[in-house]
Design a protein around this motif. Sequence first.
Motif, PDB file in Angstrom:
ATOM      1  N   LEU A 269       0.844  -1.197   0.000  1.00  0.00           N
ATOM      2  CA  LEU A 269       0.000   0.000   0.000  1.00  0.00           C
ATOM      3  C   LEU A 269       0.876   1.243   0.000  1.00  0.00           C
ATOM      4  N   SER A 270       0.341   2.325  -0.537  1.00  0.00           N
ATOM      5  CA  SER A 270       1.014   3.613  -0.361  1.00  0.00           C
ATOM      6  C   SER A 270       0.751   4.074   1.070  1.00  0.00           C
TER       7      SER A 270
ATOM      8  N   ILE B 243      -0.754  -0.777  -4.404  1.00  0.00           N
ATOM      9  CA  ILE B 243       0.284  -0.419  -5.378  1.00  0.00           C
ATOM     10  C   ILE B 243       0.659  -1.633  -6.224  1.00  0.00           C
ATOM     11  N   ALA B 244       0.661  -1.460  -7.529  1.00  0.00           N
ATOM     12  CA  ALA B 244       1.240  -2.475  -8.415  1.00  0.00           C
ATOM     13  C   ALA B 244       2.750  -2.266  -8.399  1.00  0.00           C
ATOM     14  N   ALA B 245       3.506  -3.330  -8.085  1.00  0.00           N
ATOM     15  CA  ALA B 245       4.951  -3.156  -7.893  1.00  0.00           C
ATOM     16  C   ALA B 245       5.708  -4.363  -8.414  1.00  0.00           C
TER      17      ALA B 245
ATOM     18  N   HIS C 258       6.920   5.809  -6.467  1.00  0.00           N
ATOM     19  CA  HIS C 258       7.160   5.501  -5.055  1.00  0.00           C
ATOM     20  C   HIS C 258       8.648   5.286  -4.794  1.00  0.00           C
ATOM     21  N   ARG C 259       9.040   5.526  -3.556  1.00  0.00           N
ATOM     22  CA  ARG C 259      10.434   5.285  -3.167  1.00  0.00           C
ATOM     23  C   ARG C 259      10.655   3.789  -3.059  1.00  0.00           C
TER      24      ARG C 259
ATOM     25  N   THR D 190       1.539  -6.117   5.825  1.00  0.00           N
ATOM     26  CA  THR D 190       1.328  -4.995   4.909  1.00  0.00           C
ATOM     27  C   THR D 190       2.576  -4.120   4.908  1.00  0.00           C
ATOM     28  N   LEU D 191       3.020  -3.739   3.720  1.00  0.00           N
ATOM     29  CA  LEU D 191       4.145  -2.803   3.602  1.00  0.00           C
ATOM     30  C   LEU D 191       3.619  -1.489   3.025  1.00  0.00           C
ATOM     31  N   HIS D 192       4.087  -0.398   3.586  1.00  0.00           N
ATOM     32  CA  HIS D 192       3.658   0.927   3.105  1.00  0.00           C
ATOM     33  C   HIS D 192       4.822   1.626   2.403  1.00  0.00           C
ATOM     34  N   LEU D 193       4.567   2.073   1.194  1.00  0.00           N
ATOM     35  CA  LEU D 193       5.613   2.755   0.418  1.00  0.00           C
ATOM     36  C   LEU D 193       5.331   4.254   0.365  1.00  0.00           C
TER      37      LEU D 193
END
Length: 289
Positions: A128-129, A135-137, A218-219, A273-276
């Motif tokens: 997720l942002s 987010i597609a990553a 995104h970073r 969950t990871l936040h970017l």
Amino acid sequence: MDPHSLTDSVLASFDLGDTRRNQVISALIRHLHDFAREVSLSHAEWRAGLQFLTDAAAITDATRNEFSLISDVLGLSSLVDLMGSAPDATPGSVLGPFHVHGAPHCPNGADLQGAQPGQATLLQVELLSTTGTPIAAEVDFWQNAANGLYAQQDPEQPPHNLRCRVLTGPDGQLRLRTVLPQPYGIPGDGPVSQLMRLAGRSCMRPAHFHLIVAAPGHRTLVTELFLQGDRYLDTDAVFGVRPALIVPAVEVSDPAEAARQGMPCPFLRVACTLHLATTSSTSEPAPAP
Ligand code: BEZ
Ligand code: FE
């Protein structure tokens, strides 16, 4: 020339033609000289320090970098990671020496375990942002095997064992079948391990998954996931553990759920969950490795 005017002369001798470079080299010289003055560094100690670096160079090659290990065990790698992490985003953690460029592309949901031993584990990561948007990553993933070794340390493993690159869809859901990673000892044959022994420090790292998550706008996040309850969480040799990166591995023993997930029964589920952060957030993004 005295010890202080010497520092001024060295500082004045460097102009690297760029403001930032000049800032970095000047601070490095000032801190190095202050360090030597503070501890009244003797000639023998200075030579021992150079010998340590020489030994590090001797054991460093294309597959083994003792200098990055020095940075890791002194906490410098983690300090740079933490300074480069955006406040609301998932924190970064050490890249480590076992990342390889060009891991095979795998479909989302791929089975990395195959026939190898290890506890069957379903890794489910939501991307997720920081504002909560999926987010597609592209995710670059790697870990060690049930015997604690990474593929490049173990001739018995295929070269790309337990590593892959996966594209997630716009729902930001990453799903991999893998094995539970194992605690791991940093290389024990170089000057860094001698230093660790002298300091009475453990060379062990808690078990972890490595992920590099890259998404447009995104970073890039270079991070690790650690397992709740691991006995080395508080003594990680390279200071990579952050509370936000500790995740439970929950045993699932319901045959219907195992069948739904295409997993053997029982299996372990690691979900997080990871936040970017977006590239517009404060401070410089960490460049992709
Ligand atoms: C690792 O992630 O396995 C690792 C990281 C830093 C130093 C050594 C190993
Ligand atoms: Fe690792």
